[in-house]
Motif scaffolding. Structure first.
Motif, PDB file in Angstrom:
ATOM      1  N   GLY A 104      22.007 -55.393 -55.911  1.00  0.00           N
ATOM      2  CA  GLY A 104      20.552 -55.212 -55.950  1.00  0.00           C
ATOM      3  C   GLY A 104      20.149 -54.019 -56.788  1.00  0.00           C
ATOM      4  O   GLY A 104      20.832 -53.666 -57.747  1.00  0.00           O
ATOM      5  N   SER A 106      17.587 -50.218 -56.158  1.00  0.00           N
ATOM      6  CA  SER A 106      16.649 -49.518 -55.268  1.00  0.00           C
ATOM      7  C   SER A 106      15.207 -49.654 -55.757  1.00  0.00           C
ATOM      8  O   SER A 106      14.269 -49.623 -54.953  1.00  0.00           O
ATOM      9  N   LEU A 107      15.020 -49.828 -57.055  1.00  0.00           N
ATOM     10  CA  LEU A 107      13.656 -50.009 -57.567  1.00  0.00           C
ATOM     11  C   LEU A 107      13.128 -51.392 -57.202  1.00  0.00           C
ATOM     12  O   LEU A 107      12.034 -51.532 -56.648  1.00  0.00           O
ATOM     13  N   GLU A 218      14.110 -42.917 -66.267  1.00  0.00           N
ATOM     14  CA  GLU A 218      13.989 -43.075 -64.810  1.00  0.00           C
ATOM     15  C   GLU A 218      14.239 -41.733 -64.103  1.00  0.00           C
ATOM     16  O   GLU A 218      14.113 -41.638 -62.890  1.00  0.00           O
ATOM     17  N   HIS A 278      25.240 -50.521 -56.900  1.00  0.00           N
ATOM     18  CA  HIS A 278      24.931 -51.959 -57.103  1.00  0.00           C
ATOM     19  C   HIS A 278      25.663 -52.487 -58.334  1.00  0.00           C
ATOM     20  O   HIS A 278      26.278 -53.550 -58.299  1.00  0.00           O
TER      21      HIS A 278
HETATM   22 FE1  SF4 Z   1      18.619 -49.976 -60.043  1.00  0.00          FE
HETATM   23 FE2  SF4 Z   1      19.631 -49.380 -62.450  1.00  0.00          FE
HETATM   24 FE3  SF4 Z   1      19.058 -47.443 -60.688  1.00  0.00          FE
HETATM   25 FE4  SF4 Z   1      21.120 -49.024 -60.240  1.00  0.00          FE
HETATM   26  S1  SF4 Z   1      20.882 -47.617 -61.961  1.00  0.00           S
HETATM   27  S2  SF4 Z   1      19.564 -48.435 -58.742  1.00  0.00           S
HETATM   28  S3  SF4 Z   1      20.347 -50.973 -61.048  1.00  0.00           S
HETATM   29  S4  SF4 Z   1      17.617 -48.815 -61.682  1.00  0.00           S
END
Ligand code: SF4
Ligand code: 13P
Length: 319
Positions: A104, A106-107, A218, A278
């Motif tokens: 999965g 988390s976003l 992010e 994930h």
């Molecule tokens: Fe989601 Fe990518 Fe962060 Fe992993 S690295 S939690 S897949 S946004």
């Protein structure tokens, strides 16, 4: 073990480790031919997958584009579930497999379509930009998607002073700074990138003089602010390939440095990385099993298909 296959990973996987992987890698290459399958792998996959068995590698944007073009019967998505859903949306006649359906994000898990409806009710008239790291249900409830590679362009393409952008609060704040557009954000975070701090970056600069710091958008805005450059995983890879910095730190998931280091012998990688649990659910073993058993197939509920695809298509049309 065919030498050319090991050559692809020789700078980042010791021979003794590769010996435990070679049989699965060779079986996967054979299964790909038998099934007419291609493997699309995200930049956060481990080097055995990324360099050893993948046909196409890239960031979320590249994987969406390449899924649309894939000329094969089967697409195996070595990445997380939303990426496999996006591949299915873009190329619905193909069988799309994910080697572990529990991979999965988390976003993606931080928001539902009901939440999007509440945001629309609270802020009427604002377009909804959904990060591609969302479920098909949330994409279907949105107007347009974006990735970290095109978020700025997507938001600017709308030509409005205010947008709703979800679910990544930090990406939204970083894009708001870059564009000057007012952004109503959701409080979702990437569990990998939210852990980086500006103190960590400053310490890196002290302990590794001259290091070039590339941060994923992010990351919290305070981290992006003290970095030298910010961009998607593909943009980071391009930066290292083109500029060949003597020392670099990629403020993102661990496997990125391993994957780029294989073909960047002139660059020293400082590795203050965080693992994505994930992404790490995908392994050579479960890719092999996915192709042997044709499992797990990813499908999109019929009522979500057209609106979710429209949101991704609108994004891909932004130049
Ligand atoms: Fe989601 Fe990518 Fe962060 Fe992993 S690295 S939690 S897949 S946004
Ligand atoms: P990009 O590869 O699109 O930059 O995204 C990073 C990510 O976290 C994907 O899960």
């Amino acid at each position: 073990m065919p030498l050319d296959l090991y050559d692809r990973v020789s700078r980042v996987i010791p021979p003794i480790e590769w010996a435990t992987m070679a049989e699965d890698a060779e079986a996967i290459l054979k299964l790909k031919r038998e099934r007419r399958a291609v493997i699309l792998a995200h930049n956060y996959q481990t080097p055995d997958i990324f360099h050893g068995v993948a046909d196409i590698v890239g960031d979320s944007l590249a994987l969406a584009r390449e899924a649309e073009k894939a000329d094969a019967d089967v697409i195996v998505l070595a990445g997380v579930h939303f990426m496999a859903e996006t591949a299915k949306l873009m190329n619905p006649s193909k069988t799309v497999l994910i080697p572990d359906a529990h991979a999965g994000c988390s976003l993606a898990e931080s928001i539902t379509a009901a939440d999007v409806a509440l945001l629309r009710a609270k802020y009427p008239g604002r377009p909804v930009v959904a990060y591609v790291n969302t479920s098909a249900e949330v994409k279907a409830a949105s107007d347009i998607c974006c990735t970290s590679g095109n978020a700025k362009k997507v938001v600017e393409s709308l030509g409005v002073p205010e947008v709703i952008m979800l679910p990544d609060e930090f990406l939204a704040q970083n894009v708001a700074k870059e564009t000057g557009v007012k952004i109503i954000a959701w409080k979702g975070h990437c569990e990998v990138h939210e852990r980086f701090t500006p103190q960590e970056i400053l310490q890196l600069r002290q302990t590794h003089p001259g290091v070039v710091i590339l941060a994923h958008p992010e990351c919290p805005p305070e981290v992006v602010e003290v970095a030298d450059f910010s961009g998607s995983t593909a943009v980071m890879a391009d930066y290292v390939r083109e500029k060949k910095p003597a020392r670099v730190a990629l403020i993102t998931e661990c496997s990125m440095s391993d994957n780029i280091a294989q073909n960047a012998p002139e660059t020293e990688f400082v590795r203050p990385c965080n693992l994505c649990p994930h992404m790490k659910l995908i392994t050579l073993k479960n890719i092999r099993r996915a192709l042997e058993e044709m499992q797990t197939e990813v499908t999109i509920p019929a009522e979500l298909f057209a609106p979710a695809r429209r949101a991704v298509e609108r994004m891909l049309a932004v130049k």
